[in-house]
Design an enzyme around this catalytic site. Structure first.
Site, short mmCIF file in Angstrom:
data_model
loop_
_atom_site.label_atom_id
_atom_site.label_comp_id
_atom_site.label_asym_id
_atom_site.label_seq_id
_atom_site.Cartn_x
_atom_site.Cartn_y
_atom_site.Cartn_z
N SER A 100 0.82 -1.21 -0.08
CA SER A 100 -0.01 0.01 0.06
C SER A 100 0.72 1.48 -0.09
O SER A 100 2.07 1.30 0.33
CB SER A 100 -0.86 -0.12 1.07
N SER A 101 0.25 2.42 -0.17
CA SER A 101 0.75 3.68 -0.02
C SER A 101 0.27 4.18 1.02
O SER A 101 -0.85 4.60 1.54
CB SER A 101 0.31 4.43 -1.34
#
Length: 373
Positions: A100-101
């Site tokens: 994920s970011s």
């Protein structure tokens, strides 16, 4: 001002007001790095899944709300089930996220907490999309940044994006838990993945007086940010910083499959002084987790009641806790009574006045990792 520039400025303003972005050097770095560039492959957003399961649907670059989502202060899932990226599917998926970011305010809070100076060399564990790597480069210069990513596909996408932005840190594909000795010693080490224990390799590759910033947690799902100072004797220690920080665990630290559950009608039953509320509260769950570090948690509906079950796959030990007749009962089996250990640890913590997690200290030595309050 373009829509992207306006959204970027609004995000920075929110982080300043919220207190995660506190100093001018990091504010300049945040302004220099456009987050949307690291999300051109799209991201997944949470949607309601079938039968209460978590589901994710892809948002592609060019979709009406893609750009606005890029500059929202939330974590954005970029990979599912170890291989699936947004361009691979067209509808919801119920598998688990694997990359994920991270929400920008947490990224900047951690970079501020890292207490870097202009000349410092930094090792980053977990390149991810490359957004935090780019921030480090904007602040310190690419020549002072080394970043390691475990997943080759994730590493390749980050390398391409950083190159597109003409940012060229040292990028390594491999096991970040081993660090990168070739560029050691480092002044700072920062991990953007969670770990159960801080690897000794990070300590050995950090100069005395240097700092390691990492999220420590476990398989019961409670974790905290720790800032450790490396000492001349080759150990490291420091406080938890609080704030209920959570990251995906480094893949070598993820729990093993549960497989078939043990016979939960077997074992010894007794009344217990603590109930399942200790597993619902973030702080008390962290305390319990220290006592049963290899246990995983499963919630079941059995015999018309809810049971919270802890299972240690390695030893085969288990404990099932439930309410009956106004009392809390526990049934346990296997060689190690898991709930006995949880009870004892929780009792010690309460007897000490239930100190906040910020009063905990983590120490890492060649003999292991120790957490105390």
């Amino acid at each position: 001002m373009t829509d992207q520039e306006q959204l970027h400025r609004q995000l920075i303003d929110r982080m300043v007001i919220g207190g995660s972005l506190r100093t001018e050097p990091w504010r300049r770095a945040a302004a220099a790095v456009p987050r949307h560039e690291f999300l051109r492959g799209g991201y997944f957003r949470h949607v309601a899944g079938p039968r209460f399961h978590t589901a994710w649907e892809p948002v592609q670059a060019g979709d009406p709300d893609w750009l606005e989502g890029c500059y929202t202060d939330v974590s954005l899932v970029t990979q599912i089930a170890g291989t699936i990226v947004p361009e691979d599917i067209r509808g919801p998926i119920t598998r688990e996220p694997t990359s994920s970011s991270t929400l920008p305010s947490l990224v900047l809070r951690m970079l501020e907490d890292l207490q870097v100076e202009d000349v410092h060399k930094v090792l980053e564990i977990g390149t991810g999309t490359g957004y935090s790597t780019a921030l480090l480069c904007a602040r310190l210069g690419a020549g002072n940044v080394t970043s390691i990513e475990y997943d080759p596909a994730v590493a390749s996408r980050a390398r391409a994006t950083l190159g597109h932005l003409r940012t060229y840190p040292t990028l390594v594909t491999g096991d970040g838990l081993s660090g990168h000795g070739e560029d050691a010693p480092y002044d700072r080490v920062i991990a953007t993945c969670g770990v159960r224990t801080v690897p000794m390799a990070w300590v050995e590759q950090t100069r005395p007086g240097g700092l390691i910033l990492a999220t420590v947690g476990g398989w019961l799902g409670s974790s905290e940010l720790a800032r450790l100072t490396v000492h001349e004797d080759g150990t490291a220690s420091g406080p938890l910083l609080g704030g209920a920080v959570s990251f995906m665990l480094a893949r070598p630290h993820t729990p093993p499959p549960l497989g078939l559950l043990p016979d939960l009608d077997d074992g010894k039953e007794r009344e217990t002084t603590i109930g399942t509320e200790v597993l619902e509260n973030w702080t008390s769950r962290f305390v319990v987790q220290l006592a049963v570090p290899n246990a995983q948690r499963v919630t079941l509906e059995r015999n018309g009641r809810a049971e919270e079950v802890l299972v240690d796959v390695g030893t085969g030990s288990w404990a099932a806790v439930y309410a009956e007749g106004g009392r809390w009962l526990v049934r346990q089996g296997g060689p190690e009574p898991l709930w006995d250990a949880a009870e004892e640890q929780y009792g010690r913590w309460c007897a000490a006045g239930a100190p906040a997690l910020e009063e905990f200290t983590v120490t890492v030595t060649h003999g292991g990792q120790f957490t105390c309050w």
